[in-house]
Design a protein around this motif. Structure first.
Motif, PDB file in Angstrom:
ATOM      1  N   UNK A  42       0.836  -1.194   0.000  1.00 37.16           N
ATOM      2  CA  UNK A  42       0.000   0.000   0.000  1.00 37.16           C
ATOM      3  C   UNK A  42       0.874   1.248   0.000  1.00 37.16           C
ATOM      4  N   UNK A  43       0.413   2.304  -0.684  1.00 37.58           N
ATOM      5  CA  UNK A  43       1.189   3.552  -0.646  1.00 37.58           C
ATOM      6  C   UNK A  43       1.147   4.141   0.762  1.00 37.58           C
ATOM      7  N   UNK A  44       2.151   4.933   1.114  1.00 37.07           N
ATOM      8  CA  UNK A  44       2.130   5.540   2.443  1.00 37.07           C
ATOM      9  C   UNK A  44       0.958   6.516   2.565  1.00 37.07           C
ATOM     10  N   UNK A  45       0.459   6.727   3.776  1.00 38.57           N
ATOM     11  CA  UNK A  45      -0.672   7.652   3.930  1.00 38.57           C
ATOM     12  C   UNK A  45      -0.307   9.047   3.446  1.00 38.57           C
ATOM     13  N   UNK A  46      -1.277   9.710   2.810  1.00 41.06           N
ATOM     14  CA  UNK A  46      -1.041  11.044   2.266  1.00 41.06           C
ATOM     15  C   UNK A  46      -0.900  12.072   3.381  1.00 41.06           C
ATOM     16  N   UNK A  47      -1.601  11.846   4.492  1.00 35.87           N
ATOM     17  CA  UNK A  47      -1.571  12.769   5.622  1.00 35.87           C
ATOM     18  C   UNK A  47      -1.197  12.006   6.881  1.00 35.87           C
ATOM     19  N   UNK A  48      -0.402  12.637   7.698  1.00 35.86           N
ATOM     20  CA  UNK A  48      -0.112  12.064   8.998  1.00 35.86           C
ATOM     21  C   UNK A  48      -1.189  12.462   9.983  1.00 35.86           C
ATOM     22  N   UNK A  49      -1.144  11.873  11.166  1.00 35.42           N
ATOM     23  CA  UNK A  49      -2.182  12.172  12.152  1.00 35.42           C
ATOM     24  C   UNK A  49      -2.133  13.625  12.618  1.00 35.42           C
ATOM     25  N   UNK A  50      -0.974  14.233  12.628  1.00 36.46           N
ATOM     26  CA  UNK A  50      -0.883  15.650  13.034  1.00 36.46           C
ATOM     27  C   UNK A  50      -1.599  16.544  12.026  1.00 36.46           C
ATOM     28  N   UNK A  51      -1.455  16.235  10.743  1.00 38.40           N
ATOM     29  CA  UNK A  51      -2.142  17.022   9.704  1.00 38.40           C
ATOM     30  C   UNK A  51      -3.649  16.835   9.785  1.00 38.40           C
ATOM     31  N   UNK A  52      -4.071  15.604  10.019  1.00 39.62           N
ATOM     32  CA  UNK A  52      -5.507  15.337  10.139  1.00 39.62           C
ATOM     33  C   UNK A  52      -6.070  16.065  11.357  1.00 39.62           C
ATOM     34  N   UNK A  53      -5.356  16.013  12.473  1.00 40.84           N
ATOM     35  CA  UNK A  53      -5.808  16.701  13.691  1.00 40.84           C
ATOM     36  C   UNK A  53      -5.921  18.201  13.457  1.00 40.84           C
ATOM     37  N   UNK A  54      -4.986  18.764  12.702  1.00 39.25           N
ATOM     38  CA  UNK A  54      -5.045  20.208  12.415  1.00 39.25           C
ATOM     39  C   UNK A  54      -6.248  20.540  11.544  1.00 39.25           C
ATOM     40  N   UNK A  55      -6.546  19.693  10.551  1.00 38.73           N
ATOM     41  CA  UNK A  55      -7.728  19.930   9.698  1.00 38.73           C
ATOM     42  C   UNK A  55      -9.013  19.834  10.503  1.00 38.73           C
ATOM     43  N   UNK A  56      -9.086  18.856  11.393  1.00 40.06           N
ATOM     44  CA  UNK A  56     -10.281  18.693  12.227  1.00 40.06           C
ATOM     45  C   UNK A  56     -10.443  19.900  13.145  1.00 40.06           C
ATOM     46  N   UNK A  57      -9.363  20.353  13.756  1.00 41.04           N
ATOM     47  CA  UNK A  57      -9.431  21.529  14.643  1.00 41.04           C
ATOM     48  C   UNK A  57      -9.883  22.761  13.866  1.00 41.04           C
ATOM     49  N   UNK A  58      -9.369  22.929  12.648  1.00 38.68           N
ATOM     50  CA  UNK A  58      -9.768  24.068  11.825  1.00 38.68           C
ATOM     51  C   UNK A  58     -11.248  23.983  11.455  1.00 38.68           C
ATOM     52  N   UNK A  59     -11.723  22.789  11.108  1.00 37.79           N
ATOM     53  CA  UNK A  59     -13.131  22.605  10.746  1.00 37.79           C
ATOM     54  C   UNK A  59     -14.031  22.892  11.948  1.00 37.79           C
ATOM     55  N   UNK A  60     -13.629  22.444  13.113  1.00 37.29           N
ATOM     56  CA  UNK A  60     -14.436  22.705  14.316  1.00 37.29           C
ATOM     57  C   UNK A  60     -14.461  24.192  14.651  1.00 37.29           C
ATOM     58  N   UNK A  61     -13.346  24.878  14.419  1.00 31.08           N
ATOM     59  CA  UNK A  61     -13.304  26.329  14.665  1.00 31.08           C
ATOM     60  C   UNK A  61     -14.253  27.055  13.719  1.00 31.08           C
ATOM     61  N   UNK A  62     -14.287  26.634  12.470  1.00 33.22           N
ATOM     62  CA  UNK A  62     -15.203  27.225  11.487  1.00 33.22           C
ATOM     63  C   UNK A  62     -16.648  26.996  11.922  1.00 33.22           C
TER      64      UNK A  62
END
Length: 114
Positions: A8-28
């Protein structure tokens, strides 16, 4: 690790990037619903949800077709709308597009066929 995992290819996003996107979405979401007594899309209902979940024309068409073909109840329709709004938030989009609705619909369980 299995052999299948190794190819399998390596994940495109690490967990830190995903956590940052989730935090940004919740802030919005928090800012969007500031005066409504709602914090997230999951809590939005009725007119609040309708105001927040603006669909473009292709998205509206897809959701209408899916509602008919999947025989969505009003509750099911609003659940798809909430999930679509969350997917759009995670993508950083202002409005909900066809791809957001399609992804939300893909998460619905299909009724068993007898």
């Amino acid at each position: 690790m299995s052999a299948a995992d190794l190819v399998l290819p390596p994940p495109a996003e690490g967990s830190a990037e995903v956590a940052a996107r989730v935090a940004a979405a919740r802030a919005v979401q928090h800012a969007r619903y500031a005066g409504d007594g709602v914090r997230t899309n999951a809590e939005a209902d009725g007119g609040v949800l309708e105001r927040a979940a603006t669909l473009d024309v292709p998205a509206r068409t897809l959701l209408a077709q899916a509602a008919e073909s999947m025989r969505l109840s009003a509750r099911g329709f609003h659940r798809v709308l909430r999930v679509s709004r969350t997917i759009a938030d995670l993508a950083g989009a202002d409005g909900i597009g066809r791809a957001h609705v399609a992804e939300a619909l893909s998460y619905r369980r299909r009724a068993p066929i007898n």
